[in-house]
Motif scaffolding. Structure first.
Motif, PDB file in Angstrom:
ATOM      1  N   ALA A   1       0.459  -2.109  -6.184  1.00 15.80           N
ATOM      2  CA  ALA A   1       0.239  -1.405  -4.915  1.00 15.80           C
ATOM      3  C   ALA A   1      -1.092  -0.663  -4.952  1.00 15.80           C
ATOM      4  O   ALA A   1      -1.507  -0.164  -5.995  1.00 15.80           O
ATOM      5  N   LYS A   2      -1.745  -0.593  -3.822  1.00 14.83           N
ATOM      6  CA  LYS A   2      -2.999   0.148  -3.686  1.00 14.83           C
ATOM      7  C   LYS A   2      -2.711   1.484  -3.014  1.00 14.83           C
ATOM      8  O   LYS A   2      -1.905   1.564  -2.092  1.00 14.83           O
TER       9      LYS A   2
ATOM     10  N   THR B   1       4.496   0.529   1.747  1.00  8.69           N
ATOM     11  CA  THR B   1       4.687  -0.430   2.825  1.00  8.69           C
ATOM     12  C   THR B   1       3.770  -1.634   2.671  1.00  8.69           C
ATOM     13  O   THR B   1       2.784  -1.584   1.927  1.00  8.69           O
ATOM     14  N   ASP B   2       4.092  -2.685   3.383  1.00  7.06           N
ATOM     15  CA  ASP B   2       3.219  -3.842   3.455  1.00  7.06           C
ATOM     16  C   ASP B   2       2.027  -3.460   4.327  1.00  7.06           C
ATOM     17  O   ASP B   2       2.192  -2.807   5.360  1.00  7.06           O
ATOM     18  N   SER B   3       0.837  -3.855   3.948  1.00  6.11           N
ATOM     19  CA  SER B   3      -0.357  -3.448   4.684  1.00  6.11           C
ATOM     20  C   SER B   3      -0.395  -4.042   6.093  1.00  6.11           C
ATOM     21  O   SER B   3      -1.094  -3.525   6.954  1.00  6.11           O
ATOM     22  N   ARG B   4       0.362  -5.090   6.360  1.00  2.00           N
ATOM     23  CA  ARG B   4       0.367  -5.716   7.680  1.00  2.00           C
ATOM     24  C   ARG B   4       1.285  -5.008   8.667  1.00  2.00           C
ATOM     25  O   ARG B   4       1.195  -5.241   9.864  1.00  2.00           O
TER      26      ARG B   4
ATOM     27  N   SER C   1      -3.999   4.684  -0.725  1.00  2.00           N
ATOM     28  CA  SER C   1      -5.021   4.996   0.270  1.00  2.00           C
ATOM     29  C   SER C   1      -5.884   6.157  -0.216  1.00  2.00           C
ATOM     30  O   SER C   1      -5.482   6.946  -1.078  1.00  2.00           O
TER      31      SER C   1
ATOM     32  N   LYS D   1       0.833  -1.202   0.000  1.00  2.07           N
ATOM     33  CA  LYS D   1       0.000   0.000   0.000  1.00  2.07           C
ATOM     34  C   LYS D   1       0.866   1.250   0.000  1.00  2.07           C
ATOM     35  O   LYS D   1       1.976   1.239   0.515  1.00  2.07           O
TER      36      LYS D   1
ATOM     37  N   ARG E   1       0.668   4.798   1.645  1.00  2.00           N
ATOM     38  CA  ARG E   1      -0.109   5.432   2.708  1.00  2.00           C
ATOM     39  C   ARG E   1       0.748   6.418   3.502  1.00  2.00           C
ATOM     40  O   ARG E   1       1.940   6.565   3.256  1.00  2.00           O
TER      41      ARG E   1
ATOM     42  N   ARG F   1       1.581   1.451  11.458  1.00  2.00           N
ATOM     43  CA  ARG F   1       1.487   2.751  10.793  1.00  2.00           C
ATOM     44  C   ARG F   1       2.844   3.425  10.661  1.00  2.00           C
ATOM     45  O   ARG F   1       3.182   3.956   9.613  1.00  2.00           O
TER      46      ARG F   1
END
Length: 79
Positions: A65-66, A22-25, A68, A3, A5, A28
């Motif tokens: 990648a997504k 970054t990896d979504s897992r 936000s 992602k 973000r 923050r």
């Protein structure tokens, strides 16, 4: 999933955000793959409030990648 973000930095009531891939897992403010820009919501007239490397965004979205919602709105607002 990867992602794009915001990662919050700065002090209490004076936020400063880094735009990271970054990896979504991950947490923050945790480990990230790459820093591609910044966002400063509280800025002075001499300073820039937003900067992002659009080429990096295009690359990371092309590999899956997504982005936000907040990053999408910042990009649209600052085009």
């Amino acid at each position: 999933m990867v992602k794009i973000r915001l990662s919050r930095h700065g002090s209490k009531k004076k936020p400063f955000y880094k735009i990271v891939v970054t990896d979504s897992r991950s947490a923050r403010n945790g480990k990230f793959i790459e820093k591609i820009g910044f966002f400063n919501p509280i800025y002075h007239k001499k300073e820039k409030s937003f900067s992002i490397n659009i080429d990096k965004v295009k690359y990371w979205t092309s590999v899956g990648a997504k982005i936000s919602n907040r990053i999408q709105s910042l990009i649209k607002k600052n085009k």
